[in-house]
Design a protein around this motif. Sequence first.
Motif, mmCIF file in Angstrom:
data_model
loop_
_atom_site.group_PDB
_atom_site.id
_atom_site.type_symbol
_atom_site.label_atom_id
_atom_site.label_comp_id
_atom_site.label_asym_id
_atom_site.label_seq_id
_atom_site.Cartn_x
_atom_site.Cartn_y
_atom_site.Cartn_z
ATOM 1 N N ASP A 14 8.203 -3.171 4.531
ATOM 2 C CA ASP A 14 7.165 -3.756 5.344
ATOM 3 C C ASP A 14 6.454 -4.959 4.747
ATOM 4 O O ASP A 14 5.243 -5.121 4.889
ATOM 5 C CB ASP A 14 6.136 -2.639 5.586
ATOM 6 N N HIS B 82 0.826 -1.210 0.000
ATOM 7 C CA HIS B 82 0.000 0.000 0.000
ATOM 8 C C HIS B 82 0.864 1.266 0.000
ATOM 9 O O HIS B 82 2.082 1.179 0.213
ATOM 10 C CB HIS B 82 -1.002 -0.014 1.160
ATOM 11 N N TRP C 141 1.745 3.568 1.887
ATOM 12 C CA TRP C 141 2.603 3.942 3.008
ATOM 13 C C TRP C 141 3.843 3.047 3.064
ATOM 14 O O TRP C 141 4.741 3.271 3.862
ATOM 15 C CB TRP C 141 1.820 3.836 4.329
ATOM 16 N N ASN C 142 3.832 2.012 2.240
ATOM 17 C CA ASN C 142 4.971 1.079 2.192
ATOM 18 C C ASN C 142 5.736 1.166 0.882
ATOM 19 O O ASN C 142 6.520 0.262 0.562
ATOM 20 C CB ASN C 142 4.480 -0.354 2.410
HETATM 21 MG MG LIG Z 1 4.005 0.013 6.847
#
Ligand SMILES: [Mg+2]
Length: 361
Positions: free
Chosen positions: A251, A235, A237-238
Amino acid sequence: MDLLRENLEAYLKGLYGKELSLLSVRKLGETIPTAEDVKGFGYGSPLMVDYQLPGKKGSCVLSTMRVQHGFGHDHFSDRARILIWQNATFSRLPKHVRSLDVGYFTSDGRLVSAGEASEYFLLMEKIEGKEYFFDLERVKEEGATDLDHERVIALSDYLALIHSTKKDCPPLYQRKIRETVGDGECIFGILDDYPENTTFLDPDELQEIEKVCVEWRWRLRSKAHRLSMVHGDFHPWNIMFREGTDFSVLDRSRGEWGEPADDITALAMNYIFYSVQKSLRLTGDLKDLFELFFENYLEKTGDDELLEVIAPFFAFRAVVVASPTWYPLLSDDVRRALFNFLENVLASERFNYRDVNAYLD
Ligand SMILES: [Mg+2]
Ligand SMILES: Nc1ncnc2c1ncn2[C@@H]1O[C@H](COP(=O)(O)OP(=O)(O)O)[C@@H](O)[C@H]1O
């Protein structure tokens, strides 16, 4: 692996003192103790260990977990989790055997204590770049640039590449489906965290969603041919972009091998999410990016079957972004639209990525 006498003795000396000497080792259930190396030491069969200390003899049992696929014991980290837990809890139950230590075997067969551990940490390299969600924030407000389109191509090309590596291991595919539906980090766990009596859901709505997800689980568990290398939490944020289309990912989660639809929905859900926050529909440049993402991926992989397995993975990502815990600032209208989306997607055998707004109604 052979359990070398010297390695076992060295470990026990570390625990009980250097005066210790190993007397014998015997597989539980077998009668002949050996003072030699344990040939063909098989994980999962406990060993009875006798040792000598100045003025007294001692015994203990060395236990390990069987290395096998299934039952959630697939990865060495699964087996470590269970033994670490046993070491922490055995002595807390009356009349229960006490755990003396927990540890690990090194690749060269040494035994190392990990009994002092109270919390684990991960040390990794520092990645330069900017998280991809900043791009989506900007596109939501200002519209998309050519670079935004190039980045969508780069991200879907990346997934097409990693997903092209397959593995023949049906238990791992079934595990991915099982966990997507029932794991604490996935649908059941996320829904358990939803507050009681929300204003945007009907009373039994979450239960009905879980029932449909279980049906999907039985529909997908036979598709083990799809088991692929995955990221697992792909996603915005990764994902960190540097110049142009140069990026790194962070992550990785929930297993090396899984269902490609999990990575596809982890990202694609966010094009929908950012647009719905603005208009309760998938419109404009975010719609273009969403469709380009699918088109390019399907063209590069030819994986038309993806559209027939994707529903429960969209449901997982939708219950995350609609969650009052993970996204506390959303309006009920936005949450309602996301639940319409996931329920309508779960209700259709094949996902039509060109008509997302039909699912949002
Ligand atoms: Mg993350
Ligand atoms: N190795 C790294 N280099 C640079 N930034 C990082 C790194 N690891 C994490 N971050 C930053 O910290 C945030 C959270 O880290 P992450 O590993 O994704 O944990 P979480 O499980 O909380 O999502 C990331 O979104 C990123 O901004």
